[in-house]
Write a protein that holds these residues in place. Structure first.
Motif, PDB file in Angstrom:
ATOM      1  N   PHE A 182       0.844  -1.194   0.000  1.00 28.42           N
ATOM      2  CA  PHE A 182       0.000   0.000   0.000  1.00 28.42           C
ATOM      3  C   PHE A 182       0.876   1.240   0.000  1.00 28.42           C
ATOM      4  N   VAL A 183       0.351   2.311  -0.573  1.00 35.30           N
ATOM      5  CA  VAL A 183       0.969   3.637  -0.505  1.00 35.30           C
ATOM      6  C   VAL A 183      -0.149   4.624  -0.207  1.00 35.30           C
ATOM      7  N   LEU A 184       0.008   5.378   0.859  1.00 34.57           N
ATOM      8  CA  LEU A 184      -1.004   6.339   1.293  1.00 34.57           C
ATOM      9  C   LEU A 184      -0.550   7.764   1.021  1.00 34.57           C
ATOM     10  N   GLY A 185      -1.512   8.617   0.710  1.00 38.47           N
ATOM     11  CA  GLY A 185      -1.259  10.045   0.554  1.00 38.47           C
ATOM     12  C   GLY A 185      -2.451  10.830   1.050  1.00 38.47           C
ATOM     13  N   ASP A 186      -2.285  12.124   1.199  1.00 37.86           N
ATOM     14  CA  ASP A 186      -3.419  12.948   1.625  1.00 37.86           C
ATOM     15  C   ASP A 186      -4.522  12.936   0.577  1.00 37.86           C
ATOM     16  N   THR A 187      -4.121  12.805  -0.694  1.00 40.08           N
ATOM     17  CA  THR A 187      -5.076  12.692  -1.796  1.00 40.08           C
ATOM     18  C   THR A 187      -4.676  11.499  -2.655  1.00 40.08           C
ATOM     19  N   ASP A 188      -5.594  11.077  -3.519  1.00 43.62           N
ATOM     20  CA  ASP A 188      -5.280   9.973  -4.422  1.00 43.62           C
ATOM     21  C   ASP A 188      -4.146  10.343  -5.366  1.00 43.62           C
ATOM     22  N   ALA A 189      -4.142  11.585  -5.829  1.00 44.39           N
ATOM     23  CA  ALA A 189      -3.097  12.024  -6.752  1.00 44.39           C
ATOM     24  C   ALA A 189      -1.736  12.005  -6.073  1.00 44.39           C
ATOM     25  N   GLU A 190      -1.681  12.462  -4.829  1.00 49.34           N
ATOM     26  CA  GLU A 190      -0.423  12.446  -4.098  1.00 49.34           C
ATOM     27  C   GLU A 190       0.045  11.009  -3.881  1.00 49.34           C
ATOM     28  N   ALA A 191      -0.873  10.125  -3.566  1.00 50.46           N
ATOM     29  CA  ALA A 191      -0.511   8.721  -3.350  1.00 50.46           C
ATOM     30  C   ALA A 191       0.033   8.089  -4.630  1.00 50.46           C
ATOM     31  N   ARG A 192      -0.568   8.408  -5.761  1.00 44.92           N
ATOM     32  CA  ARG A 192      -0.077   7.860  -7.037  1.00 44.92           C
ATOM     33  C   ARG A 192       1.340   8.339  -7.327  1.00 44.92           C
ATOM     34  N   GLU A 193       1.631   9.585  -7.025  1.00 43.58           N
ATOM     35  CA  GLU A 193       2.980  10.108  -7.244  1.00 43.58           C
ATOM     36  C   GLU A 193       3.970   9.442  -6.291  1.00 43.58           C
ATOM     37  N   LEU A 194       3.571   9.266  -5.042  1.00 44.32           N
ATOM     38  CA  LEU A 194       4.441   8.578  -4.081  1.00 44.32           C
ATOM     39  C   LEU A 194       4.682   7.132  -4.493  1.00 44.32           C
ATOM     40  N   ALA A 195       3.643   6.476  -5.009  1.00 40.92           N
ATOM     41  CA  ALA A 195       3.775   5.085  -5.440  1.00 40.92           C
ATOM     42  C   ALA A 195       4.751   4.964  -6.598  1.00 40.92           C
ATOM     43  N   ARG A 196       4.729   5.936  -7.506  1.00 42.43           N
ATOM     44  CA  ARG A 196       5.664   5.922  -8.628  1.00 42.43           C
ATOM     45  C   ARG A 196       7.095   6.057  -8.112  1.00 42.43           C
ATOM     46  N   GLU A 197       7.297   6.921  -7.132  1.00 43.22           N
ATOM     47  CA  GLU A 197       8.634   7.098  -6.555  1.00 43.22           C
ATOM     48  C   GLU A 197       9.090   5.829  -5.828  1.00 43.22           C
ATOM     49  N   VAL A 198       8.187   5.197  -5.139  1.00 46.09           N
ATOM     50  CA  VAL A 198       8.523   3.962  -4.434  1.00 46.09           C
ATOM     51  C   VAL A 198       8.967   2.884  -5.412  1.00 46.09           C
ATOM     52  N   ARG A 199       8.227   2.731  -6.498  1.00 49.29           N
ATOM     53  CA  ARG A 199       8.569   1.701  -7.482  1.00 49.29           C
ATOM     54  C   ARG A 199       9.931   1.968  -8.119  1.00 49.29           C
ATOM     55  N   LEU A 200      10.231   3.237  -8.374  1.00 50.76           N
ATOM     56  CA  LEU A 200      11.538   3.569  -8.947  1.00 50.76           C
ATOM     57  C   LEU A 200      12.669   3.234  -7.979  1.00 50.76           C
ATOM     58  N   LYS A 201      12.404   3.416  -6.680  1.00 47.10           N
ATOM     59  CA  LYS A 201      13.425   3.082  -5.685  1.00 47.10           C
ATOM     60  C   LYS A 201      13.527   1.574  -5.464  1.00 47.10           C
ATOM     61  N   GLN A 202      12.406   0.874  -5.565  1.00 44.33           N
ATOM     62  CA  GLN A 202      12.431  -0.580  -5.389  1.00 44.33           C
ATOM     63  C   GLN A 202      13.128  -1.275  -6.550  1.00 44.33           C
ATOM     64  N   VAL A 203      12.979  -0.727  -7.743  1.00 46.65           N
ATOM     65  CA  VAL A 203      13.552  -1.351  -8.937  1.00 46.65           C
ATOM     66  C   VAL A 203      14.622  -0.432  -9.516  1.00 46.65           C
ATOM     67  N   SER A 204      15.815  -0.537  -8.983  1.00 45.30           N
ATOM     68  CA  SER A 204      16.949   0.196  -9.550  1.00 45.30           C
ATOM     69  C   SER A 204      17.347  -0.460 -10.873  1.00 45.30           C
ATOM     70  N   GLY A 205      18.283   0.161 -11.577  1.00 46.19           N
ATOM     71  CA  GLY A 205      18.765  -0.445 -12.817  1.00 46.19           C
ATOM     72  C   GLY A 205      19.357  -1.821 -12.573  1.00 46.19           C
ATOM     73  N   ALA A 206      20.173  -1.943 -11.509  1.00 44.48           N
ATOM     74  CA  ALA A 206      20.803  -3.231 -11.194  1.00 44.48           C
ATOM     75  C   ALA A 206      19.761  -4.275 -10.825  1.00 44.48           C
ATOM     76  N   THR A 207      18.724  -3.858 -10.077  1.00 42.47           N
ATOM     77  CA  THR A 207      17.660  -4.790  -9.696  1.00 42.47           C
ATOM     78  C   THR A 207      16.894  -5.268 -10.923  1.00 42.47           C
ATOM     79  N   ALA A 208      16.658  -4.366 -11.871  1.00 39.83           N
ATOM     80  CA  ALA A 208      15.936  -4.740 -13.094  1.00 39.83           C
ATOM     81  C   ALA A 208      16.710  -5.780 -13.894  1.00 39.83           C
ATOM     82  N   ILE A 209      18.010  -5.585 -14.031  1.00 39.25           N
ATOM     83  CA  ILE A 209      18.835  -6.559 -14.763  1.00 39.25           C
ATOM     84  C   ILE A 209      18.839  -7.901 -14.032  1.00 39.25           C
ATOM     85  N   ALA A 210      18.971  -7.846 -12.720  1.00 42.36           N
ATOM     86  CA  ALA A 210      18.975  -9.090 -11.932  1.00 42.36           C
ATOM     87  C   ALA A 210      17.666  -9.840 -12.110  1.00 42.36           C
TER      88      ALA A 210
END
Length: 466
Positions: A275-303
């Motif tokens: 889950f990713v929570l935000g004050d608004t749905d739009a804020e949560a979607r932006e936070l979720a995008r940032e989380v996914r980018l941090k979870q899947v680095s370039g090295a993680t994607a190749i692995a």
């Protein structure tokens, strides 16, 4: 006539053997210090969750001959952590993953019966069948069993453990301060099991515990796993968190219960959910995008791509296109101890599907991995997330969810403080614990057989002397 609202079951998964945690976030804490486990468990209990769940890694994962950089080195033993947490919580269920492949029924039954006593009836066992020879090298049984034999051993393992738990049905412990403790029925605890996998006999030395048996969880999604869950489990983990897929899995597994003499309410289906929570749905979607980018680095994607291709792809640009070379269909030697490898039994079909998706949407390797391994099940404001969870449960896509936060140990705090109160206002989640045991929390009937009158309490006194 409208049916009554279903009550939602919620649990918390302390991460440790997956790729969920955003390690680069300053709020990311230790996965091995007891303070992290304590904070996490107390938050879950404050929110009135059913239980905390620990996965178990029996060997550090490797990739390309090196320890995988997202694994957790130094993770404490599951039983040790759960026993310690029993002392700092009062109501929260304590669920541990223990393999039926590399253990023996007597020792596991003794450990879970002990945990159930220490916690006052809050123990649960996630039964798994360890799947690879790489993990087996850490044990005397260095190879691994074929799929059918793994489940056959697991079924007999669980049946044998139940025989041990139930061996105290006629026993009664008596105690007084002057003469000590003695057993009225000397036959209590006696057992003898003869089977293809286990040939044991003796005397089980732990009295029947508050639940009689721990709650049994099962996580397999294969045909064998679903049948095992229908026959023997009290709850089953699911990877299907969407409405359509969740309802299909829910109907399939619960539809198997009748032939084992069971009713649908005797098995709870609990998908894992992020889950990713935000004050608004739009804020949560932006936070979720940032989380996914941090979870899947370039090295993680190749692995991750190497799990499918079974090749060294370190020379490829994660921001470039997919490899033109086909996967290597041989035995996987790139990623060892990785559960995700099992998902790709037809790597050529997966590669074809991914190439078509990448071409249609002009995705790089990293973008494709983010797209195909999406982790956030619930994204939005607290009201939106509460509505989504309630909708899926009321529509029989699940009985509840096991939440996996992307930060440890504080990632559960916001959910406890904002989403849980909204579910309580809807009347679909408890405001207080009303039962004593984990079976009570989950709405499960007591295990077969009476609890022994002399079940030991945490203080060491028997039930007759409380």
């Amino acid at each position: 006539m409208n049916r009554p609202l279903k009550q939602i079951h919620l649990a918390a998964h302390f991460p440790g053997v997956n790729n969920t945690t955003v390690w680069s976030d300053p709020a990311a804490g230790s996965h091995i210090e007891f303070a992290s486990f304590t904070h996490f468990a107390r938050t879950a209990e404050r929110a009135k969750f059913d239980f905390l769940f620990l996965a178990e890694g029996l060997r550090l994962r490797e990739q390309g001959g090196r320890i995988h950089d997202l694994d957790v080195v130094g993770r404490p033993d599951t039983f040790t952590v759960l026993a310690a947490l029993a002392a700092v919580t009062e109501h929260l269920g304590l669920t541990g993953t223990i393999s039926s492949t590399f253990n023996e029924p007597y020792e596991v039954a003794r450990q879970f019966a002990s945990l159930d006593h220490l916690s006052g009836g809050r123990a649960a066992w996630n039964v798994v069948t360890s799947w690879d020879a790489f993990t087996g090298e850490n044990f005397r049984r260095g190879g691994f069993l074929p799929r059918d034999e793994r489940y056959a051993r697991a079924r007999e393992f669980l049946a044998t453990a139940h025989e041990l738990f139930d061996s105290w049905d006629g026993g009664e412990i008596l105690a007084d301060q002057d003469s000590g403790v003695f057993l009225r029925d000397a036959g209590a605890g006696a057992f003898a099991h003869r089977g293809p996998h286990f040939d044991i006999s003796g005397h089980f030395n732990v009295p029947r515990s508050p639940q009689g048996r721990p709650v049994i969880f099962q996580a397999g999604d294969s045909e064998e796993g679903r049948e095992f869950a229908a026959a023997d489990a009290d709850a089953v983990f699911s990877r299907f968190a969407s409405l359509e897929a969740g309802r299909a899995f829910y109907a399939d597994v619960k539809g198997r219960l009748a032939r084992y003499g069971r009713t649908p309410d005797e098995l709870k289906i609990l998908p894992a959910a992020t889950f990713v929570l935000g004050d608004t749905d739009a804020e949560a979607r932006e936070l979720a995008r940032e989380v996914r980018l941090k979870q899947v680095s370039g090295a993680t994607a190749i692995a991750y791509l190497e799990h499918v291709w079974n090749r060294d792809l370190s020379g490829y640009d994660p921001d470039g296109p997919l490899p033109e070379v086909d996967p290597d269909p041989g035995e996987n030697t790139i990623a060892l101890g990785r559960a995700s490898v099992r998902q790709f039994r037809d790597p050529f079909a997966v590669a074809k599907e991914w190439r078509e998706l990448a071409a249609a949407r002009n995705l790089s390797i990293r973008e494709l991995v983010i797209e195909t391994t999406g982790r956030q099940s619930f994204i939005g404001s607290p009201a939106t997330v509460a509505d989504s969870i309630d909708h899926l449960v009321q529509e029989d896509a699940a009985d509840g969810f096991i939440l996996v936060p992307h930060l440890t140990p504080g990632g559960l705090d916001a959910f406890a403080d904002t989403v849980v109160p909204l579910l309580q206002e809807r009347g679909v989640f408890r405001r207080e614990y009303t039962g004593r045991t984990l079976r009570d929390h989950l709405g499960l009937r007591d295990a077969p057989g009476p609890a022994a009158p002399g079940a030991l309490t945490a203080s060491g006194r028997t039930a007759a002397h409380r």
